[in-house]
Design a protein around this motif. Structure first.
Motif, PDB file in Angstrom:
ATOM      1  N   VAL A 298       7.517  -6.474   9.788  1.00 53.40           N
ATOM      2  CA  VAL A 298       7.011  -6.750   8.434  1.00 53.40           C
ATOM      3  C   VAL A 298       5.553  -6.322   8.283  1.00 53.40           C
ATOM      4  O   VAL A 298       4.712  -6.625   9.131  1.00 53.40           O
ATOM      5  CB  VAL A 298       7.159  -8.254   8.089  1.00 53.40           C
ATOM      6  CG1 VAL A 298       6.510  -8.572   6.741  1.00 53.40           C
ATOM      7  CG2 VAL A 298       8.630  -8.664   8.086  1.00 53.40           C
ATOM      8  N   THR A 299       5.270  -5.600   7.202  1.00 54.28           N
ATOM      9  CA  THR A 299       3.904  -5.327   6.752  1.00 54.28           C
ATOM     10  C   THR A 299       3.723  -6.091   5.440  1.00 54.28           C
ATOM     11  O   THR A 299       4.571  -5.998   4.553  1.00 54.28           O
ATOM     12  CB  THR A 299       3.687  -3.816   6.528  1.00 54.28           C
ATOM     13  OG1 THR A 299       3.742  -3.140   7.798  1.00 54.28           O
ATOM     14  CG2 THR A 299       2.345  -3.531   5.876  1.00 54.28           C
ATOM     15  N   VAL A 300       2.652  -6.843   5.323  1.00 54.78           N
ATOM     16  CA  VAL A 300       2.407  -7.653   4.121  1.00 54.78           C
ATOM     17  C   VAL A 300       1.619  -6.829   3.098  1.00 54.78           C
ATOM     18  O   VAL A 300       0.613  -6.194   3.443  1.00 54.78           O
ATOM     19  CB  VAL A 300       1.639  -8.947   4.479  1.00 54.78           C
ATOM     20  CG1 VAL A 300       1.284  -9.737   3.215  1.00 54.78           C
ATOM     21  CG2 VAL A 300       2.474  -9.809   5.429  1.00 54.78           C
ATOM     22  N   THR A 301       2.079  -6.849   1.838  1.00 54.53           N
ATOM     23  CA  THR A 301       1.421  -6.084   0.774  1.00 54.53           C
ATOM     24  C   THR A 301       1.385  -6.908  -0.516  1.00 54.53           C
ATOM     25  O   THR A 301       2.068  -7.927  -0.622  1.00 54.53           O
ATOM     26  CB  THR A 301       2.194  -4.781   0.452  1.00 54.53           C
ATOM     27  OG1 THR A 301       3.419  -5.108  -0.221  1.00 54.53           O
ATOM     28  CG2 THR A 301       2.492  -3.962   1.695  1.00 54.53           C
ATOM     29  N   PRO A 302       0.630  -6.438  -1.512  1.00 47.11           N
ATOM     30  CA  PRO A 302       0.807  -6.996  -2.854  1.00 47.11           C
ATOM     31  C   PRO A 302       2.213  -6.652  -3.362  1.00 47.11           C
ATOM     32  O   PRO A 302       2.858  -5.721  -2.854  1.00 47.11           O
ATOM     33  CB  PRO A 302      -0.259  -6.268  -3.685  1.00 47.11           C
ATOM     34  CG  PRO A 302      -1.256  -5.758  -2.683  1.00 47.11           C
ATOM     35  CD  PRO A 302      -0.462  -5.440  -1.459  1.00 47.11           C
ATOM     36  N   ALA A 303       2.676  -7.371  -4.385  1.00 43.46           N
ATOM     37  CA  ALA A 303       4.019  -7.131  -4.931  1.00 43.46           C
ATOM     38  C   ALA A 303       4.131  -5.749  -5.556  1.00 43.46           C
ATOM     39  O   ALA A 303       5.183  -5.120  -5.512  1.00 43.46           O
ATOM     40  CB  ALA A 303       4.350  -8.198  -5.967  1.00 43.46           C
ATOM     41  N   CYS A 304       3.045  -5.269  -6.145  1.00 39.92           N
ATOM     42  CA  CYS A 304       3.047  -3.939  -6.774  1.00 39.92           C
ATOM     43  C   CYS A 304       1.595  -3.454  -6.778  1.00 39.92           C
ATOM     44  O   CYS A 304       0.727  -4.074  -6.168  1.00 39.92           O
ATOM     45  CB  CYS A 304       3.649  -4.016  -8.180  1.00 39.92           C
ATOM     46  SG  CYS A 304       4.631  -2.545  -8.575  1.00 39.92           S
ATOM     47  N   GLY A 305       1.344  -2.344  -7.465  1.00 41.08           N
ATOM     48  CA  GLY A 305      -0.027  -1.859  -7.538  1.00 41.08           C
ATOM     49  C   GLY A 305      -0.943  -2.855  -8.232  1.00 41.08           C
ATOM     50  O   GLY A 305      -0.484  -3.769  -8.929  1.00 41.08           O
ATOM     51  N   LEU A 306      -2.254  -2.676  -8.057  1.00 43.41           N
ATOM     52  CA  LEU A 306      -3.233  -3.635  -8.571  1.00 43.41           C
ATOM     53  C   LEU A 306      -4.035  -3.072  -9.748  1.00 43.41           C
ATOM     54  O   LEU A 306      -5.104  -3.591 -10.062  1.00 43.41           O
ATOM     55  CB  LEU A 306      -4.177  -4.056  -7.438  1.00 43.41           C
ATOM     56  CG  LEU A 306      -3.527  -4.882  -6.316  1.00 43.41           C
ATOM     57  CD1 LEU A 306      -4.442  -4.930  -5.095  1.00 43.41           C
ATOM     58  CD2 LEU A 306      -3.218  -6.294  -6.799  1.00 43.41           C
ATOM     59  N   ALA A 307      -3.497  -2.024 -10.408  1.00 42.02           N
ATOM     60  CA  ALA A 307      -4.249  -1.399 -11.509  1.00 42.02           C
ATOM     61  C   ALA A 307      -4.519  -2.372 -12.648  1.00 42.02           C
ATOM     62  O   ALA A 307      -5.526  -2.269 -13.348  1.00 42.02           O
ATOM     63  CB  ALA A 307      -3.479  -0.191 -12.039  1.00 42.02           C
ATOM     64  N   GLY A 308      -3.635  -3.356 -12.843  1.00 46.31           N
ATOM     65  CA  GLY A 308      -3.805  -4.300 -13.948  1.00 46.31           C
ATOM     66  C   GLY A 308      -4.606  -5.536 -13.596  1.00 46.31           C
ATOM     67  O   GLY A 308      -4.762  -6.438 -14.426  1.00 46.31           O
TER      68      GLY A 308
END
Length: 333
Positions: A298-308
């Motif tokens: 597992v690599t932990v990430t944000p759910a999606c991009g952070l542009a917003g």
């Protein structure tokens, strides 16, 4: 290479808020010392958005902005030049902050099917409507990615490049849910074998390193992506259901890495790091997988991009991913 050396424990998805390439590169490399990424800054406008940025990579195919979206044309114009110029700025900034870096480094582009669903032909219809156009687009994208990866490697020679292909429209393409230009109909579903073989061909440009496929849409086709050769799948963890258990269990046991998007992509109050990965631990127990496999898988990430997101929240979210990954490694049970 083994899974642990291919990837780091946490990373970003790709997009960040703001318009300053140096600030973004500093954030992406400073937040993830062992798995940085090349940031994308869509707030700069057309050509910095995910479709325009990838259209700028195409070889012998060009796109321009129309009121309805990006449309393929005969020659490079202002929009293509702008996309390439911004990418050059981003690469310059990344190079500055990755001097003597060795380790995995992620670069993102839109995958062939989301690109085909988004780009218009001259008649205003999606490229998805024409199988020949889809083939040409995939071939052009593959060649563009090959050149882009070579340029990245030249600038950061010690990096082990990880290619992420963003395919948020993939499930809609497979299910015949992509709308026609009129909006009244949908394009016919593309045959799964055609989808899989096209992905395999595009993945093949990065034969020396791993390919991650990212989608923050529901019902990610894990099994198809694994068969096509994806080394990892990146997804919004909240959208998983128990229906996905079997394919996820099979993927993990076959060595596919999960990029678990557990940190919200827009401003919100964050739980403690252990709370953010509680669902991952629960999934592991439900699947009967060895706790020791967690950090390897597992690599932990944000759910999606952070542009917003706000710039402050984006930095906070990336730091939270690192702490959550540490919690998963220290306390897998």
């Amino acid at each position: 290479m083994n899974a642990l050396s291919d990837f780091g424990p946490a990373t970003g998805i790709g997009s960040l808020p703001g318009t300053d390439a140096r600030e973004a590169a500093k954030t992406a490399t400073g937040s993830f010392e062992d798995f940085p990424f090349l940031p994308e800054l869509p707030a700069r406008g057309p050509g910095a958005d995910m479709i325009g940025r990838t259209a700028g990579l195409l070889v012998e195919l060009y796109a321009r902005v129309e009121p309805s979206g990006w449309r393929l044309g005969d020659r490079p114009g202002r929009d293509t030049r702008r996309a390439r110029s911004w990418l050059g700025e981003d690469l310059d900034a990344l190079e500055e902050f990755t001097q003597e870096y060795t380790g995995p480094l992620k670069v993102q582009a839109v995958g062939p099917w989301t690109l085909a669903a988004a780009l218009e032909l001259r008649n205003g219809e999606s490229a998805l409507s024409d199988p020949g156009a889809c083939r040409d687009l995939a071939g052009s994208l593959a060649e563009g990615l090959r050149l882009h990866l070579a340029e990245m490697q030249r600038r950061v020679p010690g990096a082990r490049l990880v290619l992420q292909l963003d395919e948020p429209s993939l499930t809609a393409v497979l299910r015949g849910q992509v709308r026609t230009a009129s909006g009244y109909r949908t394009h016919r579903a593309v045959d799964r074998q055609v989808v899989e073989s096209t992905l395999r061909d595009v993945f093949g440009v990065h034969a020396d390193g791993p390919v991650v496929v990212h989608s923050c849409a529901p019902d990610v086709p894990f099994a198809l992506l694994r068969r096509a050769g994806a080394a990892a799948v990146s997804f919004d963890f909240v959208l998983l259901t128990e229906r996905d258990d079997d394919v996820i269990g099979e993927a993990v046991e076959a060595g596919t890495r999960l990029f678990a998007g557990v940190v919200p992509g827009t401003d919100t109050a964050l739980s403690d790091p252990a709370g953010s990965v509680m669902g991952v631990r629960t999934l592991w127990r439900r699947l009967g997988l060895r706790p020791g496999l967690l950090a390897e898988s597992v690599t932990v990430t944000p759910a999606c991009g952070l542009a917003g997101a706000s710039p402050a929240y984006a930095r906070q979210a990336l730091a939270h991913c690192v702490r959550a990954a540490r919690s998963l490694a220290d306390n897998p049970e």
